[in-house]
Enzyme design. Structure first.
Site, short mmCIF file in Angstrom:
data_model
loop_
_atom_site.label_atom_id
_atom_site.label_comp_id
_atom_site.label_asym_id
_atom_site.label_seq_id
_atom_site.Cartn_x
_atom_site.Cartn_y
_atom_site.Cartn_z
N TYR A 190 43.69 -29.74 -18.10
CA TYR A 190 42.35 -29.22 -18.44
C TYR A 190 42.06 -27.95 -17.63
O TYR A 190 41.70 -26.91 -18.18
CB TYR A 190 41.28 -30.27 -18.18
N LYS B 251 28.71 -38.53 -23.41
CA LYS B 251 29.95 -38.22 -22.70
C LYS B 251 30.62 -39.43 -22.05
O LYS B 251 31.74 -39.32 -21.56
CB LYS B 251 29.67 -37.15 -21.63
#
Length: 334
Positions: free
Chosen positions: A141, A180
């Site tokens: 990421y 989330k």
């Protein structure tokens, strides 16, 4: 004039849409992937002109057939932000290639492009300044964000046709992050822990830090949206900027702010950290063995460059920002 916001139903994207609405701007094309359908709630209180599925948007961008005229800016917040997702093929396509295609299109069309980078580019570093030698991402990421930032640096040397700004977000918290799950902020999880159990848990001592004394640069999503709009107002500014408060605050402070905000809503008095610990409203759990040697105990954005770009607004500290956030959660999620 049309504004495009990708990730518009997500956490930061929906707050940017809301901030634009507060200026009276509603000619907004919201781009997202609503396979996680509950995200629609983040846009339900916003005004937009059109919604476009992410995959259709990418196709139209790559074929240069987007039907909108006079696009004023693209706020690109659409990405996979799960730092624990190790699927490099997906991460590089979704975070790097998608962003690169958008950059190329915006440069071809001379459209300002404001995108989400991340403090993850710094890895376990102790100095958080926008300099190449300080950037050592620890996961794919972080690498996907790092790699695109390098593209921008090269393009800036070659010359840009329109504004491009990357924001290295630090630990963002605030409204519209409820979809989330485990990747939501610590403030979000503390709120729900306290409401469900009557106390919150923090990591105990590790790496020279005492119980709950590990620190982060916690930044309110309200401030994140303000900074995005500041650069939207200043298309002469391009570059990569840290977006944090410039303060590093303990998890103890965050937990105390959350618990006290919940207590205030119950008509109960504010308590000191010492009192909260003594009453076991804040509890410490052993630091997990699996995280030892891998955990970042300190982050603090160097916002010198942001200030030099002319941004003068003060950022919410943890107490004031979390207080506002808890009030919002009590009104909207409880």
């Amino acid at each position: 004039m049309t504004i495009i916001v990708t990730g518009a139903a997500g956490f930061i994207g929906s707050n940017i849409v809301k901030a634009l609405n507060q200026r009276g701007i509603t000619d907004i094309v919201a781009v997202d992937n609503l396979s996680k359908g509950e995200k629609f709630k983040n846009l339900a209180e916003c005004e937009i002109a059109h919604y476009l599925d992410k995959h259709e948007f990418i196709r139209q961008v790559r074929e240069h057939i987007l039907p909108y005229q006079n696009i004023e800016a693209v706020f690109h917040q659409g990405a996979c932000s799960d730092t624990m997702n190790h699927d490099g093929l997906y991460m590089m396509d979704n975070n790097y290639q998608y962003t690169l295609d958008l950059l190329d299109w915006c440069q071809d069309e001379r459209i300002p492009f404001l995108y989400a980078s991340s403090a993850a580019v710094y890895g376990k570093g102790e100095i958080f300044r926008e300099e190449r030698e300080l950037e050592k991402p620890l996961n794919v990421y972080g690498y996907s964000k790092f790699l695109f930032d390098q593209v921008l640096r090269r393009r800036m040397k070659e010359g840009l046709t329109a504004q491009v700004v990357g924001f290295r977000y630090f630990n963002v918290y605030g409204q519209h992050e409820q979809h989330k799950g485990r990747m939501a902020s610590v403030a979000f999880h503390h709120f729900h822990q306290y409401r469900e159990h009557g106390y919150v848990n923090l990591f105990g001592s590790n790496d020279g830090y005492g119980n709950g004394e590990q620190t982060r640069d916690f930044v309110s999503v309200e401030d994140v949206a303000k900074v995005n709009l500041y650069f939207f107002d200043h298309p002469e500014l391009s570059g990569i900027y840290n977006l944090g408060t410039g303060r590093s605050q303990q998890f103890n402070e965050l937990a105390a702010a959350t618990v006290n905000a919940c207590r205030a809503a119950e008509g109960k008095p504010e308590m000191s950290l010492k009192e909260l610990v003594e009453e076991e409203l804040i509890r410490y759990i052993p630091f997990p063995d699996a995280l030892k040697g891998k955990y970042q105990s300190f982050t603090q954005a160097d916002i010198t460059k942001l200030r030099e770009a002319g941004y003068k607004e003060e950022f919410f500290d943890v107490k004031s920002g979390v207080d506002r956030y808890v009030k919002w959660m009590l009104e909207n999620l409880a």
